[in-house]
Design an enzyme around this catalytic site. Structure first.
Site, mmCIF file in Angstrom:
data_model
loop_
_atom_site.group_PDB
_atom_site.id
_atom_site.type_symbol
_atom_site.label_atom_id
_atom_site.label_comp_id
_atom_site.label_asym_id
_atom_site.label_seq_id
_atom_site.Cartn_x
_atom_site.Cartn_y
_atom_site.Cartn_z
ATOM 1 N N ARG A 1 0.756 -1.368 0.089
ATOM 2 C CA ARG A 1 -0.054 0.026 -0.069
ATOM 3 C C ARG A 1 0.740 1.110 0.151
ATOM 4 N NH1 ARG A 1 -5.106 1.733 -0.994
ATOM 5 N NH2 ARG A 1 -5.971 2.969 0.739
ATOM 6 N N THR B 1 -9.404 0.713 -9.286
ATOM 7 C CA THR B 1 -8.652 -0.359 -8.660
ATOM 8 C C THR B 1 -8.867 -1.431 -9.904
ATOM 9 O OG1 THR B 1 -8.997 0.607 -6.525
ATOM 10 C CG2 THR B 1 -8.638 -1.941 -6.765
ATOM 11 N N THR C 1 -4.204 -0.519 -7.072
ATOM 12 C CA THR C 1 -5.123 0.529 -7.363
ATOM 13 C C THR C 1 -3.967 1.796 -7.678
ATOM 14 O OG1 THR C 1 -6.837 1.980 -6.658
ATOM 15 C CG2 THR C 1 -5.616 1.048 -5.064
ATOM 16 N N SER D 1 -7.297 0.700 3.451
ATOM 17 C CA SER D 1 -7.902 0.439 2.308
ATOM 18 C C SER D 1 -9.270 -0.620 2.569
ATOM 19 C CB SER D 1 -6.897 -0.399 1.576
ATOM 20 O OG SER D 1 -7.360 -0.829 0.327
ATOM 21 N N GLY E 1 -13.781 -1.137 -6.534
ATOM 22 C CA GLY E 1 -14.888 -0.515 -6.222
ATOM 23 C C GLY E 1 -14.921 0.198 -4.879
ATOM 24 N N GLY E 2 -13.994 0.591 -4.556
ATOM 25 C CA GLY E 2 -13.641 1.475 -3.414
ATOM 26 C C GLY E 2 -14.450 0.510 -2.158
HETATM 27 O O1 DON Z 1 -7.656 1.228 -1.370
HETATM 28 C C1 DON Z 1 -9.114 1.381 -1.488
HETATM 29 O O2 DON Z 1 -10.100 0.874 -0.745
HETATM 30 C C2 DON Z 1 -9.357 2.464 -2.595
HETATM 31 N N1 DON Z 1 -8.365 3.100 -2.765
HETATM 32 C C3 DON Z 1 -9.937 1.571 -3.743
HETATM 33 C C4 DON Z 1 -10.210 2.202 -5.133
HETATM 34 C C5 DON Z 1 -11.034 1.430 -5.933
HETATM 35 O O3 DON Z 1 -11.431 0.479 -5.861
HETATM 36 C C6 DON Z 1 -11.437 2.171 -7.191
HETATM 37 N N2 DON Z 1 -12.127 1.397 -8.020
HETATM 38 N N3 DON Z 1 -13.158 1.283 -8.617
#
Ligand code: DON
Length: 572
Positions: A112, A384, A402, A455, A476-477
């Site tokens: 990370r 991501t 990501t 994350s 997907g955050g």
């Molecule tokens: O690490 C995380 O949780 C976020 N930065 C992930 C970002 C992400 O999945 C974007 N994609 N859609």
């Protein structure tokens, strides 16, 4: 130039072609960057790769066929994605690897991004006391210290082939170019203004006229950076010319990353999160991702209930899962952060006693209210892309990596050709101020120099009878963990195949905001019933892009690439 595109419904295959110049991965294995096939499902006996781009999956497969193992294939696939999928594939971002070797060793690698050494708790708060998400979400100041290259070299310790063999296809793709799908062309066009705004030098992603399907994207500066990594190893990225180019970019754009930040970056080895769910053993990512712990909380909270008799996407099963999600995400906001800086109460959060108590106020007749459900008291008793690979010997590797949102900070390092992340926004930049995914946090996830931002990424393996059963993950955050949760429940409780487990409509609740996100094809009747109980629903086009491999009792690898993007599987 010849070009055509067609879909064969039964196999969900899209064939994409332009001309015919190939990239060699050695030993007679070739991939054609101007002629590729998007394949949504595979059922194979040996090894397979599921990733966000057909060229990356093909390169991974070619490496498997050449004698590489799942780690070799993963490294080559990740590097190829850094070229052909610049929205999320990266060398300027970070990620996590969860793996199991054929000798049963479990691995969790944390690469990370970290806050720059010059970073500070209030660096995104202006003189008027306002949280400046415009600083944390775009441009030079939003970038954390990239971890991906350190992660690739940590993975390489388990690989069989020389690193230079694994990176060469990516170099060739950057140098010789590859053709864009319509989705990629639209995505680059949609971000053109940002690329212009957040860069100090011209980038490969901007051209005068609009990109269109079938155009070739060349990235010579990225090729040169990849060659420095090939020739000098991780030092080719963290020191020397590449590091100098990063620092010069920071000086031109008022960013913070320094030579010392880059030189001191290390990939951390973690102990994977492990727990049982019914007859299965789940292995996932610990902090600095919240993923594994939150996944464990949600699965363990629903385990006492007869999910299979409730049925897929019925009111009973969905409501129970929403309430588990609500409680787990309340814990995320308070208790999770980088374990090198914050004491994460992992054992308590995953204990049966704690989770039983957590569901003590669950009411199957009405919607919970997030304002009344705080994080549990742990003193009583954090765009991501995901890749799933298994090889013929049973090595399983799950990687989620990501730049944060699409194209990260949108800032390309001048002369080095790679995009920097905007991962700093995943910190809690001010207590109570949501990040771009609506997640809030406090002390546990406050900015400190050298700290990793929390994350949601959840690369996950599932074992049955101590044998490989599933490799799964998604972007997907904050929706990542609930998507992985639902994929596992879909297979374990609702007996779905890999394709349905990935593609059936999904939903998401994350405590705050107190709304349930549903995909546009979510069961309408269940949606109405949920609204009747007091839930506020919000419809979304799509949640996540899951890559899942399910291993059947006879060893068949059933792989599925998400229908929601250009995702593609390759196997043999
Ligand atoms: O690490 C995380 O949780 C976020 N930065 C992930 C970002 C992400 O999945 C974007 N994609 N859609």
């Amino acid at each position: 130039m010849k070009k055509w595109l067609y879909t064969i419904l039964s196999f969900n295959i899209i064939f994409y072609s332009c001309s015919s110049s190939k990239i060699s991965v050695g030993a007679g294995k070739e991939v054609n960057p101007y002629h590729y096939t998007i394949t949504k499902n595979a059922s194979v006996k040996n090894g397979c790769v599921a990733s966000a781009h057909p060229l990356a999956s093909e390169i991974g497969l070619a490496i498997l066929k050449k004698g590489g193992n799942a780690f070799d294939a993963m490294i080559a696939t990740q590097l190829a994605l850094a070229v052909v999928y610049p929205a999320a594939g990266n060398i300027g971002g970070g990620g996590f690897t969860v793996a199991r070797t054929q000798d049963d060793a479990l691995i969790a690698l944390d690469y990370r991004e970290t806050a720059p050494l010059k970073g500070s708790r209030n660096m995104y708060i202006d003189s008027a006391g306002n949280a400046r998400t415009d600083w944390s979400q775009n441009g030079h100041l939003s970038a954390g210290v990239p971890g991906t290259v350190a992660g690739l070299f940590a993975e390489h310790q388990y690989a069989k082939l020389p690193f230079k063999t694994l990176i060469q296809p990516a170099i060739d793709l950057a140098e010789k170019g590859f053709v864009l799908t319509s989705g990629e062309a639209a995505s680059l066009n949609g971000n053109k203004d940002y690329f212009i705004k957040y860069n100090t030098k011209p980038t490969a992603f901007v051209k005068q006229t609009a990109w269109k399907e079938g155009d070739t994207l060349y990235q010579p500066e990225l090729a040169a950076t990849l060659k420095r990594i090939r020739n000098k190893g991780a030092k080719g990225f963290y020191e020397g010319e590449t590091a100098n180019l990063v620092v010069e970019e920071m000086q031109r754009g008022k960013g913070m990353l320094s030579l010392e930040d880059l030189k001191s970056y290390v990939c951390r080895r973690r102990k994977p999160v492990e727990f049982d769910y019914r007859d299965y053993h789940v292995v996932s990512m610990p902090p600095s991702s919240s993923g594994g712990i939150i996944l464990g909380e949600m699965l363990k909270m629903i385990e006492p209930y007869p999910m299979s008799s409730y049925g897929f996407q019925t009111l009973k099963s969905v409501q129970l899962m929403i309430e588990a999600e609500r409680r787990a995400y309340a814990d995320r906001a308070a208790h999770l952060g980088d374990p090198d800086f914050w004491d994460v109460p992992q054992n308590i959060l995953l204990s049966d006693a704690y989770l039983k108590k957590r569901m003590g106020d669950f009411d199957s007749t009405k919607a919970g209210i997030s304002a009344n459900i705080k994080a549990g008291n742990v003193h009583e008793s954090d765009q991501t892309t995901h890749i799933s690979i298994i090889d013929k010997d049973g090595n399983m590797v799950a990687v989620t990596t990501t730049l944060n949102n699409s194209y990260g900070s949108k800032t390309v390092v001048g002369g080095a050709g790679f995009l920097l992340n905007d991962e700093m926004d995943d910190f809690s930049i001010k207590p109570g101020v949501p990040n771009m995914y609506g997640a809030i946090g406090g002390d546990a996830n406050a900015i400190q120099p050298g700290k990793r931002m929390l994350s949601s990424m959840t690369p996950t393996l599932v074992l049955k009878d101590n044998k490989p059963f599933m490799v799964v993950g998604t972007p997907g955050g904050t929706t990542i963990t609930t998507s992985v949760f639902q994929s596992i429940v879909n297979i374990v409780d609702f007996n779905m195949d890999a394709n349905d487990a990935v593609n059936k409509p999904k939903f998401h609740h994350q405590w705050l905001p107190d709304t349930v996100l549903i995909e546009r094809d979510f069961n309408e009747n269940t949606a109405k019933q949920l609204e009747g109980m007091g839930y506020k629903l919000v419809k979304l086009q799509a949640i996540g892009r899951t890559e899942l491999i399910k291993i059947l009792p006879d060893g068949t690898r059933e792989a599925a690439a998400d229908k929601r993007g250009d995702d593609s599987v390759s196997g043999y």
